[in-house]
Design a protein around this motif. Structure first.
Motif, PDB file in Angstrom:
ATOM      1  N   ARG A 109      10.319   1.383   5.450  1.00 20.48           N
ATOM      2  CA  ARG A 109       9.077   1.822   4.807  1.00 20.48           C
ATOM      3  C   ARG A 109       7.909   1.745   5.784  1.00 20.48           C
ATOM      4  NH1 ARG A 109       8.007   5.115   0.959  1.00 20.48           N
ATOM      5  NH2 ARG A 109       8.773   3.950  -0.836  1.00 20.48           N
TER       6      ARG A 109
ATOM      7  N   ILE B 210       3.124   5.397  -3.453  1.00 18.63           N
ATOM      8  CA  ILE B 210       2.792   3.975  -3.513  1.00 18.63           C
ATOM      9  C   ILE B 210       1.278   3.841  -3.612  1.00 18.63           C
ATOM     10  CG2 ILE B 210       4.851   3.201  -2.251  1.00 18.63           C
ATOM     11  CD1 ILE B 210       3.208   3.125   0.288  1.00 18.63           C
ATOM     12  N   SER B 211       0.802   2.643  -3.897  1.00 16.34           N
ATOM     13  CA  SER B 211      -0.643   2.438  -4.044  1.00 16.34           C
ATOM     14  C   SER B 211      -1.321   2.357  -2.683  1.00 16.34           C
ATOM     15  CB  SER B 211      -0.919   1.153  -4.827  1.00 16.34           C
ATOM     16  OG  SER B 211      -0.554   0.024  -4.057  1.00 16.34           O
TER      17      SER B 211
ATOM     18  N   LYS C 281      -3.409   0.119  -1.863  1.00 13.50           N
ATOM     19  CA  LYS C 281      -3.358  -1.294  -1.488  1.00 13.50           C
ATOM     20  C   LYS C 281      -2.060  -1.600  -0.749  1.00 13.50           C
ATOM     21  CE  LYS C 281      -3.658  -5.986  -3.379  1.00 13.50           C
ATOM     22  NZ  LYS C 281      -3.815  -6.800  -4.605  1.00 13.50           N
ATOM     23  N   THR C 282      -0.954  -1.030  -1.223  1.00 14.60           N
ATOM     24  CA  THR C 282       0.334  -1.246  -0.558  1.00 14.60           C
ATOM     25  C   THR C 282       0.330  -0.622   0.839  1.00 14.60           C
ATOM     26  OG1 THR C 282       1.511  -1.274  -2.672  1.00 14.60           O
ATOM     27  CG2 THR C 282       2.825  -0.836  -0.704  1.00 14.60           C
TER      28      THR C 282
ATOM     29  N   THR D 256      -1.425  -2.861   3.173  1.00 14.52           N
ATOM     30  CA  THR D 256      -0.584  -4.003   3.526  1.00 14.52           C
ATOM     31  C   THR D 256       0.396  -3.613   4.623  1.00 14.52           C
ATOM     32  OG1 THR D 256      -0.738  -4.950   1.311  1.00 14.52           O
ATOM     33  CG2 THR D 256       1.119  -5.663   2.677  1.00 14.52           C
ATOM     34  N   HIS D 257       1.009  -2.431   4.469  1.00 12.00           N
ATOM     35  CA  HIS D 257       1.951  -1.956   5.488  1.00 12.00           C
ATOM     36  C   HIS D 257       1.243  -1.762   6.834  1.00 12.00           C
ATOM     37  CE1 HIS D 257       5.371  -1.619   2.927  1.00 12.00           C
ATOM     38  NE2 HIS D 257       4.909  -0.625   2.195  1.00 12.00           N
TER      39      HIS D 257
END
Length: 219
Positions: free
Chosen positions: A159, A182-183, A185-186, A189-190
């Motif tokens: 991912r 995906i969001s 926010k995600t 994070t990535h």
């Protein structure tokens, strides 16, 4: 106005500089504050100082006498580390693209692009986002692969690699979120994880890293 993007144009052809300056000055978002006819001249102008302050972006020709664009980019960034440089050239040779990117240029744009594409590249550079058309990305990938770059040993997840490839294509966090379902926010994070794992500082470096590893498809 203070919110204008300040641009310096470096090109050894007077008519090219005049044309670029005329067009950019018609756009309310830009202000051309300096010009130079080669890389050495550009470095000298920056060191002397410009009344309007340092440029936000340098629009740099690649093939110039005295000091070419790749050499000038490296020299400018060694003295002014925060400078954003966009290479604007007629040349698409694989090795020239690699040299320009490795010297620290944010984007590499061909002189055949439309006015709208050039504005998009400059706006992207101002935000630290690399902009490359498909043919330039292909040349960069080929050039880097020819140098037998080391394989991926970063330990990133599949991912995270998907996110990295989309960053390399110049996608925003919103674009990536929509494409991968995906969001935002995600996505953030990535991106943070990628910066940590690759030991890099920003999205531009991530994009270059993806090309350098040969992960970006030439298709």
């Amino acid at each position: 106005m203070s919110d204008k993007i300040k641009v310096m144009i470096v090109d050894d052809h007077d008519m090219v500089r005049m044309g670029l300056k005329t067009y950019l000055m018609l756009d309310p978002g830009f202000e051309v504050i300096a010009e130079a006819s080669n890389g050495q001249d550009a470095v000298a102008v920056l060191e002397r100082g410009i009344p309007q302050g340092q440029p936000d972006i340098i629009l740099m020709d690649l093939m110039m006498p005295v000091m070419n664009g790749a050499e000038a980019t490296k020299e400018v960034l060694s003295r002014f580390p925060g400078m954003k440089i966009v290479i604007l050239t007629s040349f698409l040779e694989d090795d020239l693209v690699v040299q320009a990117v490795e010297s620290g240029a944010v984007s590499y744009v061909l002189k055949t692009v439309s006015a709208e594409e050039l504005i998009y590249a400059l706006q992207g550079a101002y935000r630290g986002m690399p902009v490359m058309t498909g043919d330039v990305a292909q040349a960069l990938t080929r050039g880097l692969r020819q140098r037998s770059v080391q394989g991926d040993d970063s330990g990133m997840t599949e991912r995270e690699k998907e996110v990295l490839l989309l960053i390399a294509e110049g996608k925003s966090n919103k674009d990536i979120a929509e494409e991968l379902h995906i969001s935002i926010k995600t996505v953030k994070t990535h991106v943070s994880n990628l910066l940590m794992k690759c030991e890099l500082e920003d999205r531009t470096q991530l994009a270059i890293h993806a090309h350098r590893q040969g992960w970006v498809s030439g298709s």
